[in-house]
Design an enzyme around this catalytic site. Structure first.
Site, short mmCIF file in Angstrom:
data_model
loop_
_atom_site.label_atom_id
_atom_site.label_comp_id
_atom_site.label_asym_id
_atom_site.label_seq_id
_atom_site.Cartn_x
_atom_site.Cartn_y
_atom_site.Cartn_z
N HIS A 102 0.88 -1.17 0.00
CA HIS A 102 0.00 0.00 0.00
C HIS A 102 0.92 1.23 0.00
O HIS A 102 2.00 1.19 0.61
CB HIS A 102 -0.84 0.12 1.27
CG HIS A 102 -1.75 -1.04 1.57
ND1 HIS A 102 -1.32 -2.17 2.18
CD2 HIS A 102 -3.09 -1.19 1.39
CE1 HIS A 102 -2.35 -3.00 2.35
NE2 HIS A 102 -3.43 -2.43 1.88
N ASP A 105 2.22 1.98 3.40
CA ASP A 105 3.16 1.06 4.05
C ASP A 105 4.58 1.46 3.74
O ASP A 105 5.46 1.37 4.57
CB ASP A 105 3.09 -0.39 3.53
CG ASP A 105 1.72 -0.95 3.39
OD1 ASP A 105 0.88 -0.62 4.23
OD2 ASP A 105 1.51 -1.75 2.46
N HIS A 272 -10.65 -14.13 4.20
CA HIS A 272 -11.87 -13.40 3.84
C HIS A 272 -12.97 -14.38 3.42
O HIS A 272 -14.15 -14.17 3.72
CB HIS A 272 -11.60 -12.41 2.72
CG HIS A 272 -10.61 -11.34 3.09
ND1 HIS A 272 -10.18 -10.39 2.21
CD2 HIS A 272 -9.96 -11.08 4.26
CE1 HIS A 272 -9.31 -9.59 2.81
NE2 HIS A 272 -9.16 -9.99 4.05
N ASP A 308 -10.19 -11.61 11.45
CA ASP A 308 -9.24 -11.84 10.37
C ASP A 308 -7.85 -12.00 10.97
O ASP A 308 -7.13 -11.03 11.15
CB ASP A 308 -9.32 -10.60 9.46
CG ASP A 308 -8.67 -10.80 8.11
OD1 ASP A 308 -8.26 -11.93 7.81
OD2 ASP A 308 -8.59 -9.81 7.37
N ASP A 340 -0.47 -12.55 2.38
CA ASP A 340 -1.09 -11.48 3.16
C ASP A 340 -1.29 -12.06 4.56
O ASP A 340 -2.41 -12.40 4.97
CB ASP A 340 -2.42 -11.05 2.52
CG ASP A 340 -2.97 -9.79 3.16
OD1 ASP A 340 -2.38 -9.32 4.15
OD2 ASP A 340 -3.99 -9.27 2.66
C1 XUL Z 1 -7.20 -6.63 4.61
C2 XUL Z 1 -6.49 -7.04 3.39
C3 XUL Z 1 -5.70 -5.98 2.71
C4 XUL Z 1 -5.68 -6.09 1.23
C5 XUL Z 1 -4.96 -4.96 0.55
O1 XUL Z 1 -7.91 -7.63 5.23
O2 XUL Z 1 -6.54 -8.18 3.00
O3 XUL Z 1 -4.42 -6.02 3.24
O4 XUL Z 1 -5.10 -7.27 0.80
O5 XUL Z 1 -5.48 -3.72 0.89
CO CO Z 2 -5.60 -9.20 1.42
#
Ligand code: XUL
Ligand code: CO
Length: 437
Positions: A102, A105, A272, A308, A340
């Site tokens: 991002h 970051d 997710h 999460d 991630d």
């Molecule tokens: C948040 C998530 C983010 C995205 C990118 O749950 O997964 O880090 O991958 O914005």
């Molecule tokens: Co993500």
């Protein structure tokens, strides 16, 4: 290769399943061919800047624990630039060929947009140098549209037009930097694009605003000639009560409704999927069926904790299922497997970053080998094909091709009588998969 930030740690080598060295790969062997392709090209592993470099490991009950000796904790551009080299040394030592970030970051947010953009450019100079020195590439970039207080009620779906405008300006810059760094994609994750309560929300208007935002992004991408793939990343909730991009099916519906389907693919994340009440396998099949499987955020959730947790994937069933879908659909083109994922709050030493990524890469290597063996064996695919064989000829083929309607079906059934079916053989298939695990 630089040895400045992780001096005790050598480049991680493949030592095979017999090795007792925790800092080695037991299964991931980058150049080994599986199903006609090198392992590294199947996976296109990527490291997430936000977790690996920026996650202090705080949880809802306690502050950060992570020891990151290269980071002075300041918001300075110099600190951000030094971090770039720690990140690239880490990736080189792990043999990870891609990264994702991002905007906020990699570089600090500095009070106003002009200063923030200048800081981002200064860090991008460093990222460009590090990419050139190491050959590591940018899988995708994104913008953080959820951490700053201006985005407290969303970005593109904020009720405040000035916030929408700020978000657009920020994404424009993030696309510029991604383009400059040769990014192979750009991800939209709607961090707060949803609602906390319907009492104050015009849902239809917010959805239209989100679509406008994405159309602007597509227009801009085309204008500057950025050829990277756009992705949208589903997640049902957290931080919002409900997020509009709640799962693969909801994203696909939204994209189709607003004429965006041809411009965006899905970046699917395992944790997710779990939060949406789905398996990752389900989400990947939904995306693949719509020819929209773009990239994967590889992690896993703790099924006993309701949030999460972004853990590293270690479950061989999970990685086998994911690799079955990827192998059957021809694998990644622009996308890859982005970890991630973050180490646990208890795993605060720098070496834990290595154990975590090694574990994830080895778990996927095993999943790949198992999935490839299942497909080469052929019994599973043959069973699935056979189950639908009645659509290959006769009335089934006529149904699929659209040649017949209800009246034809009535005439057919009056003559054909009661249909016969055979067992779905779930248990037999479960046993078949276990033969290979
Ligand atoms: C948040 C998530 C983010 C995205 C990118 O749950 O997964 O880090 O991958 O914005
Ligand atoms: Co993500």
């Amino acid at each position: 290769m630089s040895d400045e930030f992780f001096p005790q740690i050598p480049k991680i080598q493949y030592e095979g399943p017999g090795s007792k060295n925790p800092l080695s790969f037991k299964h991931y062997n980058a150049d080994e061919m599986v199903g006609g392709k090198a392992m590294k090209d199947h996976f296109r592993f990527a490291c997430a800047y936000w977790h690996t470099m920026r996650n202090g490991l705080a949880d809802p009950f306690g502050g950060p624990t992570a020891q990151r000796p290269w980071d002075d904790g300041s918001n300075s551009v110099e600190n951000a630039q030094r971090r770039v080299w720690a990140m690239f040394e880490f990736m080189q030592k792990c043999g990870i060929g891609y990264y994702c970030f991002h905007d906020r970051d990699v570089a600090p947010e500095c009070g106003d947009l002009e200063k923030s953009n200048a800081a981002l450019d200064a860090v991008a100079d460093e990222l460009e140098k590090a990419q050139n020195e190491t050959g590591i590439k940018l899988l995708w970039g994104t913008a953080c549209l959820f951490a700053h207080e201006r985005y407290n009620q969303g970005a593109a779906t904020s009720p405040y037009a000035d916030v929408f405008a700020y978000a657009g300006a920020q994404v424009k810059k993030a696309i510029d930097v991604t383009h400059r760094l040769g990014g192979q994609g750009y991800t939209f994750w709607g961090g707060r694009e949803g609602y906390a309560t319907l009492l104050n929300t015009d849902l239809g208007r917010e959805l239209n605003h989100l679509a406008r935002f994405l159309h602007m992004a597509v227009d801009y991408k085309q204008k500057i000639g950025f050829e990277g793939q756009f992705y949208i990343e589903p997640k049902p909730r957290e931080p919002s009560t409900h997020q509009y991009d709640s799962d693969a099916a909801a994203c696909l519906n939204f994209l189709r409704e607003h004429g965006l389907k041809e411009h965006l693919k899905l970046n699917l994340e395992t944790n997710h999927a779990t939060l949406a009440g789905h398996s990752m396998w389900h989400e990947m099949e939904v995306a693949a069926a719509a020819d929209a499987l773009g990239s994967v955020d590889a992690n896993t959730g703790d099924e006993l904790i309701g949030w999460d947790t972004d853990q590293f994937p270690t479950d061989i069933y999970l990685t086998t299922q994911m690799m079955l879908v990827l192998l059957r659909t021809g694998g990644f083109t622009t996308g890859g497997l982005n970890f991630d994922a973050k180490v646990r709050r208890e795993s605060f030493e720098p070496v834990d970053l290595f154990h975590a990524h090694i574990g994830g890469m080895d778990a996927f290597a095993r999943g790949l080998k198992i999935a490839n063996a299942i497909l080469e064996d052929g019994r599973w695919e043959t069973f699935r094909k056979q189950r639908y064989a009645s659509y290959d000829s006769g009335i089934g083929a006529q149904i699929e091709s659209g040649e017949v309607g209800f009246e034809d079906l009535e005439a057919y059934t009056l003559q054909n009588g009661e249909p016969t079916t055979v067992s779905g053989r779930q248990e037999m298939l479960e046993n078949l998969i276990n033969e290979f695990i």
